[in-house]
Design a protein around this motif. Structure first.
Motif, PDB file in Angstrom:
ATOM      1  N   GLU B   5       0.830  -1.204   0.000  1.00 25.40           N
ATOM      2  CA  GLU B   5       0.000   0.000   0.000  1.00 25.40           C
ATOM      3  C   GLU B   5       0.864   1.255   0.000  1.00 25.40           C
ATOM      4  O   GLU B   5       0.419   2.304  -0.424  1.00 25.40           O
ATOM      5  CB  GLU B   5      -0.927   0.009   1.226  1.00 25.40           C
ATOM      6  CG  GLU B   5      -1.790  -1.228   1.302  1.00 25.40           C
ATOM      7  CD  GLU B   5      -3.206  -0.988   0.819  1.00 25.40           C
ATOM      8  OE1 GLU B   5      -3.809  -0.019   1.260  1.00 25.40           O
ATOM      9  OE2 GLU B   5      -3.685  -1.767  -0.008  1.00 25.40           O
ATOM     10  N   ILE B  24      -9.727   7.086  -4.335  1.00 20.54           N
ATOM     11  CA  ILE B  24      -9.275   5.916  -3.585  1.00 20.54           C
ATOM     12  C   ILE B  24     -10.503   5.073  -3.258  1.00 20.54           C
ATOM     13  O   ILE B  24     -11.500   5.596  -2.754  1.00 20.54           O
ATOM     14  CB  ILE B  24      -8.567   6.320  -2.274  1.00 20.54           C
ATOM     15  CG1 ILE B  24      -7.347   7.201  -2.574  1.00 20.54           C
ATOM     16  CG2 ILE B  24      -8.140   5.075  -1.478  1.00 20.54           C
ATOM     17  CD1 ILE B  24      -6.649   7.727  -1.318  1.00 20.54           C
ATOM     18  N   THR B  26     -11.754   1.782  -1.071  1.00 20.17           N
ATOM     19  CA  THR B  26     -11.303   0.950   0.043  1.00 20.17           C
ATOM     20  C   THR B  26     -12.388  -0.046   0.429  1.00 20.17           C
ATOM     21  O   THR B  26     -13.562   0.330   0.563  1.00 20.17           O
ATOM     22  CB  THR B  26     -10.981   1.833   1.269  1.00 20.17           C
ATOM     23  OG1 THR B  26     -10.082   2.862   0.877  1.00 20.17           O
ATOM     24  CG2 THR B  26     -10.342   1.014   2.387  1.00 20.17           C
ATOM     25  N   VAL B  27     -12.002  -1.311   0.614  1.00 18.92           N
ATOM     26  CA  VAL B  27     -12.954  -2.309   1.116  1.00 18.92           C
ATOM     27  C   VAL B  27     -13.229  -1.963   2.576  1.00 18.92           C
ATOM     28  O   VAL B  27     -12.301  -1.928   3.388  1.00 18.92           O
ATOM     29  CB  VAL B  27     -12.370  -3.741   1.038  1.00 18.92           C
ATOM     30  CG1 VAL B  27     -13.352  -4.758   1.615  1.00 18.92           C
ATOM     31  CG2 VAL B  27     -11.996  -4.099  -0.391  1.00 18.92           C
ATOM     32  N   VAL B  28     -14.502  -1.677   2.928  1.00 15.82           N
ATOM     33  CA  VAL B  28     -14.798  -1.306   4.307  1.00 15.82           C
ATOM     34  C   VAL B  28     -15.577  -2.385   5.061  1.00 15.82           C
ATOM     35  O   VAL B  28     -15.557  -2.427   6.289  1.00 15.82           O
ATOM     36  CB  VAL B  28     -15.535   0.056   4.411  1.00 15.82           C
ATOM     37  CG1 VAL B  28     -14.610   1.195   4.001  1.00 15.82           C
ATOM     38  CG2 VAL B  28     -16.797   0.081   3.588  1.00 15.82           C
ATOM     39  N   GLU B  29     -16.291  -3.244   4.336  1.00 17.28           N
ATOM     40  CA  GLU B  29     -16.973  -4.339   5.015  1.00 17.28           C
ATOM     41  C   GLU B  29     -16.981  -5.565   4.119  1.00 17.28           C
ATOM     42  O   GLU B  29     -17.061  -5.451   2.901  1.00 17.28           O
ATOM     43  CB  GLU B  29     -18.419  -3.952   5.364  1.00 17.28           C
ATOM     44  CG  GLU B  29     -18.519  -3.076   6.611  1.00 17.28           C
ATOM     45  CD  GLU B  29     -19.954  -2.705   6.951  1.00 17.28           C
ATOM     46  OE1 GLU B  29     -20.471  -3.195   7.962  1.00 17.28           O
ATOM     47  OE2 GLU B  29     -20.545  -1.914   6.186  1.00 17.28           O
ATOM     48  N   ALA B  38     -10.948  -6.193   4.644  1.00 20.84           N
ATOM     49  CA  ALA B  38     -11.247  -4.783   4.863  1.00 20.84           C
ATOM     50  C   ALA B  38      -9.934  -4.006   4.940  1.00 20.84           C
ATOM     51  O   ALA B  38      -8.963  -4.477   5.533  1.00 20.84           O
ATOM     52  CB  ALA B  38     -12.044  -4.620   6.144  1.00 20.84           C
ATOM     53  N   GLY B  39      -9.922  -2.836   4.347  1.00 19.04           N
ATOM     54  CA  GLY B  39      -8.710  -2.021   4.352  1.00 19.04           C
ATOM     55  C   GLY B  39      -7.952  -2.104   3.035  1.00 19.04           C
ATOM     56  O   GLY B  39      -7.115  -1.255   2.746  1.00 19.04           O
ATOM     57  N   SER B  76     -18.301  11.309  -2.356  1.00 17.94           N
ATOM     58  CA  SER B  76     -17.930   9.925  -2.067  1.00 17.94           C
ATOM     59  C   SER B  76     -19.135   9.001  -2.242  1.00 17.94           C
ATOM     60  O   SER B  76     -20.279   9.433  -2.196  1.00 17.94           O
ATOM     61  CB  SER B  76     -17.366   9.813  -0.651  1.00 17.94           C
ATOM     62  OG  SER B  76     -18.322  10.266   0.278  1.00 17.94           O
ATOM     63  N   LEU B  78     -20.657   4.773  -1.476  1.00 19.47           N
ATOM     64  CA  LEU B  78     -20.498   3.474  -0.828  1.00 19.47           C
ATOM     65  C   LEU B  78     -21.093   2.436  -1.782  1.00 19.47           C
ATOM     66  O   LEU B  78     -22.293   2.454  -2.066  1.00 19.47           O
ATOM     67  CB  LEU B  78     -21.239   3.494   0.513  1.00 19.47           C
ATOM     68  CG  LEU B  78     -20.895   2.437   1.540  1.00 19.47           C
ATOM     69  CD1 LEU B  78     -19.402   2.381   1.843  1.00 19.47           C
ATOM     70  CD2 LEU B  78     -21.681   2.672   2.826  1.00 19.47           C
ATOM     71  N   ARG B 100     -18.440  -4.283   0.693  1.00 18.91           N
ATOM     72  CA  ARG B 100     -18.862  -2.897   0.566  1.00 18.91           C
ATOM     73  C   ARG B 100     -17.582  -2.082   0.368  1.00 18.91           C
ATOM     74  O   ARG B 100     -16.603  -2.297   1.086  1.00 18.91           O
ATOM     75  CB  ARG B 100     -19.592  -2.486   1.852  1.00 18.91           C
ATOM     76  CG  ARG B 100     -20.609  -1.406   1.627  1.00 18.91           C
ATOM     77  CD  ARG B 100     -21.442  -1.207   2.868  1.00 18.91           C
ATOM     78  NE  ARG B 100     -22.729  -1.910   2.790  1.00 18.91           N
ATOM     79  CZ  ARG B 100     -23.521  -2.106   3.837  1.00 18.91           C
ATOM     80  NH1 ARG B 100     -23.166  -1.690   5.034  1.00 18.91           N
ATOM     81  NH2 ARG B 100     -24.687  -2.705   3.693  1.00 18.91           N
ATOM     82  N   PHE B 102     -15.877   1.788  -0.176  1.00 16.23           N
ATOM     83  CA  PHE B 102     -16.014   3.234  -0.053  1.00 16.23           C
ATOM     84  C   PHE B 102     -15.109   3.882  -1.097  1.00 16.23           C
ATOM     85  O   PHE B 102     -13.921   3.595  -1.159  1.00 16.23           O
ATOM     86  CB  PHE B 102     -15.607   3.665   1.362  1.00 16.23           C
ATOM     87  CG  PHE B 102     -15.742   5.143   1.609  1.00 16.23           C
ATOM     88  CD1 PHE B 102     -16.996   5.739   1.716  1.00 16.23           C
ATOM     89  CD2 PHE B 102     -14.613   5.937   1.749  1.00 16.23           C
ATOM     90  CE1 PHE B 102     -17.121   7.099   1.955  1.00 16.23           C
ATOM     91  CE2 PHE B 102     -14.730   7.304   1.987  1.00 16.23           C
ATOM     92  CZ  PHE B 102     -15.994   7.882   2.085  1.00 16.23           C
ATOM     93  N   GLU B 104     -13.716   7.499  -2.606  1.00 16.33           N
ATOM     94  CA  GLU B 104     -13.609   8.919  -2.277  1.00 16.33           C
ATOM     95  C   GLU B 104     -12.626   9.589  -3.217  1.00 16.33           C
ATOM     96  O   GLU B 104     -11.690   8.965  -3.717  1.00 16.33           O
ATOM     97  CB  GLU B 104     -13.127   9.075  -0.822  1.00 16.33           C
ATOM     98  CG  GLU B 104     -11.777   8.412  -0.621  1.00 16.33           C
ATOM     99  CD  GLU B 104     -11.319   8.336   0.818  1.00 16.33           C
ATOM    100  OE1 GLU B 104     -11.474   9.338   1.538  1.00 16.33           O
ATOM    101  OE2 GLU B 104     -10.806   7.274   1.219  1.00 16.33           O
TER     102      GLU B 104
END
Lengths: 243, 107
Positions: B5, B24, B26-29, B38-39, B76, B78, B100, B102, B104
């Motif tokens: 990263e 960017i 990002t996998v949030v869930e 996630a992350g 942004s 989701l 899920r 995100f 942005e």
């Protein structure tokens, strides 16, 4: 993400300091929390717990869903010994994302011909190690079999709280190592942190296979919850010890 | 840790400083067996060039399209992908999980 947050985050990452990005996924509100700022953050305890877990994740706070992106430093692998196993270990570790450094004072071993694509330091560990600023995000393996080189290096790794410490050598060799290091004041608690004989028990024979077993053990230490990993490790020796 | 990263986020910053529109993702869930934890993140610029991953290649195409939209609007988003999604056949996760993401803009 605002450019100044991204910039600050990249500064923290370059300096190998942990940081957390807190994002409200409903409206995009975002802030960066550096490891040193955790204490003063309203969510400090939750953030600290998430950082310890090493995993990014969603939390709920005051009815809001907040995503915590954990930015822990890139893991490093420090190898003591520019030996045959290290020649296989270095590229494997690099492929797994580790920043690899090999240290061996014996210039016949530590030569650019043998190690072309990895940082190689032909110095004694007590000279080379302090400058590397080894930290918790470092895996450390001692592979020379030579107590003059391995022992001081292991003492340094224990002191710096490396997340993985492994030492090559048979059970007999390790028993002698324990005797020597006990004389230097190490305790059973310290020895429990050293993986020896090194590597998962997969019947590895060739240098490359031993490298696989070492990287597998390091991966387990990194990724498995501490308890699960310990029980896996505890199970392995008993299987081979019982005749 | 260990996802490269460093390079991704540094590249995102460089792209932005060079005047590109950048997003960017990002996998949030995640639910069930998701390919990336996630992350995990993907960075995208306004030329449609992307680095990193948020799945095993299953939904990246759709995420890039949405990211270009986010770069244009500045808002942004989701996103959700999974087998229950009506577009699952096209951009769902063959592993049966759901994620899920995100997205942005860097501004």
């Amino acid at each position: 993400m605002r450019l100044e947050i991204l910039n600050s985050l990249n500064v923290e990452r370059a300096a190998r300091r942990p940081a957390i990005v807190v994002t409200d996924v409903a409206n995009g509100d975002q802030r960066l929390v550096r490891a040193t700022e955790l204490m003063h953050d309203p969510l400090g305890e939750q953030l600290a717990a998430q950082l310890r877990s090493g995993r990014s994740g969603m939390i709920e706070s005051g009815g809001r869903k907040l995503f915590l992106t954990i930015h822990a430093p890139t893991a490093r692998l420090v190898v003591i010994g520019a030996v045959h196993i290290s020649q296989a270990l270095a590229p494997m570790a690099q492929m797994l994302g580790y920043d690899v450094t090999i240290i061996d004072p014996r210039t016949a071993f530590a030569s650019a011909e043998r190690f072309s694509d990895v940082r190689l330091i032909a110095q004694w560990p007590d000279e080379a190690l302090p400058r590397l600023a080894i930290d918790h995000y470092t895996a450390f393996v001692a592979l020379t079999h030579d107590p003059k080189i391995d022992d001081p290096a292991l003492l340094h790794a224990l002191e710096r709280d490396c997340f993985y410490i492994g030492a090559l050598g048979s059970r007999r060799t390790h028993a002698k190592r324990i005797a020597r290091l006990t004389a230097k004041g190490l305790t059973e608690e310290d020895f429990a942190r050293i993986h020896a004989p090194i590597g998962l028990a997969i019947g590895a024979v060739s240098p490359a296979e031993i490298a696989v077993s070492i990287m597998a053990e390091i991966t387990a230490r990194l990724r498995l919850p501490a308890k699960a990993e310990r029980s896996t490790m505890a199970a392995a020796p008993s299987k081979v010890a019982v005749p | 840790m260990l996802t490269g990263e460093d390079d991704i986020l540094r590249t995102a910053e460089e792209w932005r400083r060079a005047g590109h529109g950048v997003a960017i993702a990002t996998v949030v869930e995640t639910w069930g067996s998701a390919p990336r934890p996630a992350g995990s993140s993907l960075v995208i610029n306004d030329d449609g060039i992307f680095l990193g991953s948020v799945s095993g290649g299953c939904v990246e195409g759709a995420v890039v399209t949405e990211a270009l939209d986010v770069i244009a609007s500045g808002k942004s988003k989701l996103l959700e992908f999974g087998v229950a999604d009506e577009t699952a056949w096209n951009v769902g996760l063959s592993c049966g999980g759901a994620i899920r993401i995100f997205v942005e803009k860097v501004d």
